[in-house]
Scaffold this motif. Structure first.
Motif, PDB file in Angstrom:
ATOM      1  N   VAL A  44      34.918  32.321  44.062  1.00  0.00           N
ATOM      2  CA  VAL A  44      35.829  31.350  44.681  1.00  0.00           C
ATOM      3  C   VAL A  44      36.834  32.076  45.576  1.00  0.00           C
ATOM      4  CG1 VAL A  44      37.634  29.619  44.271  1.00  0.00           C
ATOM      5  CG2 VAL A  44      35.539  29.591  42.897  1.00  0.00           C
ATOM      6  N   TYR A  45      37.364  33.209  45.101  1.00  0.00           N
ATOM      7  CA  TYR A  45      38.279  33.991  45.941  1.00  0.00           C
ATOM      8  C   TYR A  45      37.583  34.400  47.243  1.00  0.00           C
ATOM      9  CZ  TYR A  45      41.972  34.596  42.430  1.00  0.00           C
ATOM     10  OH  TYR A  45      42.996  34.391  41.544  1.00  0.00           O
ATOM     11  N   GLN A  46      36.325  34.809  47.151  1.00  0.00           N
ATOM     12  CA  GLN A  46      35.576  35.222  48.350  1.00  0.00           C
ATOM     13  C   GLN A  46      35.377  34.035  49.293  1.00  0.00           C
ATOM     14  OE1 GLN A  46      32.051  36.803  46.500  1.00  0.00           O
ATOM     15  NE2 GLN A  46      32.845  38.885  46.468  1.00  0.00           N
ATOM     16  N   ILE A  47      34.985  32.902  48.753  1.00  0.00           N
ATOM     17  CA  ILE A  47      34.749  31.712  49.576  1.00  0.00           C
ATOM     18  C   ILE A  47      36.025  31.304  50.305  1.00  0.00           C
ATOM     19  CG2 ILE A  47      34.281  29.221  49.464  1.00  0.00           C
ATOM     20  CD1 ILE A  47      32.226  29.925  47.203  1.00  0.00           C
ATOM     21  N   LYS A  48      37.158  31.351  49.612  1.00  0.00           N
ATOM     22  CA  LYS A  48      38.443  30.975  50.221  1.00  0.00           C
ATOM     23  C   LYS A  48      39.000  32.063  51.127  1.00  0.00           C
ATOM     24  CE  LYS A  48      41.868  28.742  48.468  1.00  0.00           C
ATOM     25  NZ  LYS A  48      42.167  27.437  49.009  1.00  0.00           N
ATOM     26  N   GLN A  49      38.415  33.253  51.051  1.00  0.00           N
ATOM     27  CA  GLN A  49      38.937  34.410  51.785  1.00  0.00           C
ATOM     28  C   GLN A  49      40.388  34.633  51.387  1.00  0.00           C
ATOM     29  OE1 GLN A  49      38.041  33.911  56.008  1.00  0.00           O
ATOM     30  NE2 GLN A  49      36.094  32.952  55.482  1.00  0.00           N
ATOM     31  N   ARG A  50      40.605  34.631  50.089  1.00  0.00           N
ATOM     32  CA  ARG A  50      41.951  34.710  49.514  1.00  0.00           C
ATOM     33  C   ARG A  50      42.090  35.962  48.663  1.00  0.00           C
ATOM     34  NH1 ARG A  50      44.686  29.785  46.114  1.00  0.00           N
ATOM     35  NH2 ARG A  50      46.596  30.854  45.527  1.00  0.00           N
ATOM     36  N   SER A  51      43.226  36.582  48.721  1.00  0.00           N
ATOM     37  CA  SER A  51      43.506  37.752  47.898  1.00  0.00           C
ATOM     38  C   SER A  51      43.464  37.366  46.429  1.00  0.00           C
ATOM     39  CB  SER A  51      44.894  38.286  48.250  1.00  0.00           C
ATOM     40  OG  SER A  51      45.352  39.162  47.256  1.00  0.00           O
ATOM     41  N   ASP A  52      42.840  38.197  45.612  1.00  0.00           N
ATOM     42  CA  ASP A  52      42.774  37.858  44.194  1.00  0.00           C
ATOM     43  C   ASP A  52      44.098  38.130  43.474  1.00  0.00           C
ATOM     44  OD1 ASP A  52      42.748  40.590  43.949  1.00  0.00           O
ATOM     45  OD2 ASP A  52      40.757  40.711  43.060  1.00  0.00           O
ATOM     46  N   SER A  53      45.105  38.556  44.221  1.00  0.00           N
ATOM     47  CA  SER A  53      46.429  38.706  43.605  1.00  0.00           C
ATOM     48  C   SER A  53      47.167  37.359  43.581  1.00  0.00           C
ATOM     49  CB  SER A  53      47.265  39.738  44.355  1.00  0.00           C
ATOM     50  OG  SER A  53      47.544  39.297  45.662  1.00  0.00           O
ATOM     51  N   LYS A  54      46.629  36.359  44.280  1.00  0.00           N
ATOM     52  CA  LYS A  54      47.203  35.019  44.251  1.00  0.00           C
ATOM     53  C   LYS A  54      46.438  34.185  43.217  1.00  0.00           C
ATOM     54  CE  LYS A  54      49.115  33.858  48.603  1.00  0.00           C
ATOM     55  NZ  LYS A  54      48.978  33.010  49.778  1.00  0.00           N
ATOM     56  N   ALA A  55      47.078  33.896  42.107  1.00  0.00           N
ATOM     57  CA  ALA A  55      46.422  33.156  41.022  1.00  0.00           C
ATOM     58  C   ALA A  55      46.050  31.739  41.475  1.00  0.00           C
ATOM     59  CB  ALA A  55      47.337  33.104  39.812  1.00  0.00           C
TER      60      ALA A  55
END
Length: 190
Positions: A44-55
């Motif tokens: 999901v983090y990859q799909i959103k292109q979001r840092s995994d430091s953001k819960a």
């Protein structure tokens, strides 16, 4: 168009296999997966292109389910959730039994009990918390309705729910508050 029952059944099957879905929630459309499956959460983090430091937020169907994933829910949390007129996400300390990459660095987790029928039934039938992060690429506006979802996201997931696709009304993300074990409240998002 798949009917409501079949839609939930197919979504639950995909979730049980570690897949990622797009689904309508009590707020905006969400990207979801099994909140206990670390590989699914990382996807999901990859799909959103979001840092995994953001819960990310977890959605559950009941008080009882919430209590299985947080060591101790402060009494004030129940009052806040019950009295809130709009969906409210509560950040709680002491998360347990959830994917490690879902948690904040301090071990807290953002949880919301959904009252909306589709997402509540989905959580109930899945019998675990669902990741519920807005259906958008990080930094872009959340998808209020199905028609607002970026086509790239539609291609990135394993299942797109058919329920509530025709809606064309405004939806907003939940309010977010942080509660400490001693009952202190901080507003993160109104």
């Amino acid at each position: 168009m798949v009917n409501y029952e079949k839609d939930i059944k197919q979504a639950v099957e995909v979730l049980r296999q570690g897949g990622v879905i797009l689904y309508p929630t009590d707020t905006v459309w969400g990207i979801g997966c099994d909140a206990t499956n670390d590989e699914a959460v990382k996807r999901v983090y990859q799909i959103k292109q979001r840092s995994d430091s953001k819960a990310m937020i977890c959605l559950v169907d009941s008080d009882a389910r919430l209590q299985r994933y947080v060591r101790q829910v402060p009494d004030v949390a129940w009052d806040v959730m019950q009295l809130s007129v709009k969906p409210i996400t509560v950040i709680l300390d002491g998360a347990v039994n959830l994917a490690p990459s879902l948690l904040a660095e301090d071990g807290s987790v953002a949880m919301r009990i959904t009252r909306e029928e589709f997402s509540r039934q989905l959580c109930y039938r899945f019998q675990k918390p669902l990741v519920s992060t807005s259906a958008n690429i990080s930094g872009m506006p959340p998808a209020q309705n199905y028609r607002d979802i970026d086509p790239a996201l539609l291609q990135s997931v394993d299942y797109v729910c058919t329920s509530r696709r025709q809606e064309k009304k405004p939806h907003t993300p939940s309010s977010i508050i942080r509660l400490t074990p001693d009952g202190q409240v901080s507003v993160i998002r109104r």
